[in-house]
Scaffold this motif. Structure first.
Motif, PDB file in Angstrom:
ATOM      1  N   THR A   1      -0.509  13.935 -18.366  1.00  0.00           N
ATOM      2  CA  THR A   1       0.825  14.514 -18.238  1.00  0.00           C
ATOM      3  C   THR A   1       1.479  14.669 -19.606  1.00  0.00           C
ATOM      4  O   THR A   1       2.095  15.698 -19.895  1.00  0.00           O
TER       5      THR A   1
ATOM      6  N   TYR B   1      -0.075  17.587 -21.328  1.00  0.00           N
ATOM      7  CA  TYR B   1       0.459  18.819 -20.744  1.00  0.00           C
ATOM      8  C   TYR B   1       1.842  19.127 -21.325  1.00  0.00           C
ATOM      9  O   TYR B   1       2.090  20.243 -21.790  1.00  0.00           O
ATOM     10  N   TYR B   2       2.749  18.131 -21.309  1.00  0.00           N
ATOM     11  CA  TYR B   2       4.089  18.360 -21.834  1.00  0.00           C
ATOM     12  C   TYR B   2       4.069  18.663 -23.328  1.00  0.00           C
ATOM     13  O   TYR B   2       4.842  19.488 -23.796  1.00  0.00           O
TER      14      TYR B   2
ATOM     15  N   ILE C   1      -3.329   9.280 -16.037  1.00  0.00           N
ATOM     16  CA  ILE C   1      -2.339  10.250 -15.551  1.00  0.00           C
ATOM     17  C   ILE C   1      -1.235  10.434 -16.592  1.00  0.00           C
ATOM     18  O   ILE C   1      -0.807  11.559 -16.864  1.00  0.00           O
ATOM     19  N   PHE C   2      -0.767   9.330 -17.191  1.00  0.00           N
ATOM     20  CA  PHE C   2       0.254   9.422 -18.240  1.00  0.00           C
ATOM     21  C   PHE C   2      -0.255  10.247 -19.416  1.00  0.00           C
ATOM     22  O   PHE C   2       0.458  11.103 -19.940  1.00  0.00           O
TER      23      PHE C   2
ATOM     24  N   LEU D   1       4.621   9.567 -23.296  1.00  0.00           N
ATOM     25  CA  LEU D   1       3.698   9.302 -22.190  1.00  0.00           C
ATOM     26  C   LEU D   1       2.277   9.049 -22.705  1.00  0.00           C
ATOM     27  O   LEU D   1       1.580   8.173 -22.199  1.00  0.00           O
TER      28      LEU D   1
ATOM     29  N   GLY E   1       6.371  13.981 -23.888  1.00  0.00           N
ATOM     30  CA  GLY E   1       4.915  14.150 -23.960  1.00  0.00           C
ATOM     31  C   GLY E   1       4.246  13.097 -24.830  1.00  0.00           C
ATOM     32  O   GLY E   1       3.394  12.343 -24.360  1.00  0.00           O
TER      33      GLY E   1
END
Length: 155
Positions: A145, A148-149, A141-142, A21, A18
């Motif tokens: 994401t 989110y992680y 997007i990275f 990213l 996470g």
């Protein structure tokens, strides 16, 4: 050594992915800039020397250009793809597909160069604009994401 890295990634990989990213996305958006990656006179001289060394020089020059144009590809390959391939137990297939996919644009640009040198400037401007937007989209997007992680691992 590989076993130690694999065990480390199995234990902490989901916690690291996470923030990693998010960091890669922030770097891709040029929010954080690495000034030490800028070309200097020594690198320019090295490129000029390699250009006159035949096949080996051309190969090494290609490696330098690949890292100069897309250092994120090297980060993704060595920092993420190799550990994923080791974890999946597939040491050759996944990196080979990645290498082919990243080499494909080079092949396409070579064909464009051979077929239409006159139109290359126009094409490269369009590709550069497309690459800029795609880099921003992928960076977002990275970041999403990674967020989110990171949230999933905290909860």
């Amino acid at each position: 050594m590989t076993n130690t890295i694999s065990l480390f990634l199995q234990k902490y990989g989901e916690r690291i992915i996470g923030p990693l990213l998010i960091l890669i996305g922030v770097v891709m958006l040029d929010i954080i800039k690495f000034h030490f990656l800028k070309a200097n006179k020594q690198i320019t001289r090295l490129k000029e020397k390699l250009a006159n060394k035949g096949f080996l020089g051309a190969f090494l020059l290609g490696v330098i250009f690949a890292l100069a144009f897309c250092p994120f590809s090297a980060v993704l390959f060595f920092g993420m793809l190799i550990p994923i391939a080791l974890k999946a137990g597939d040491g050759l297939f996944i990196p080979s597909v990645f290498a082919f996919a990243t080499g494909l644009p080079v092949i396409l640009f070579s064909l464009i160069l051979v077929k239409s040198v006159n139109k290359l400037g126009t094409v490269l401007n369009k590709v550069q604009t497309f690459e800029l937007w795609m880099r921003k989209i992928i960076a977002i997007i990275f970041i999403l994401t990674g967020t989110y992680y990171t949230i999933i691992r905290v909860i």
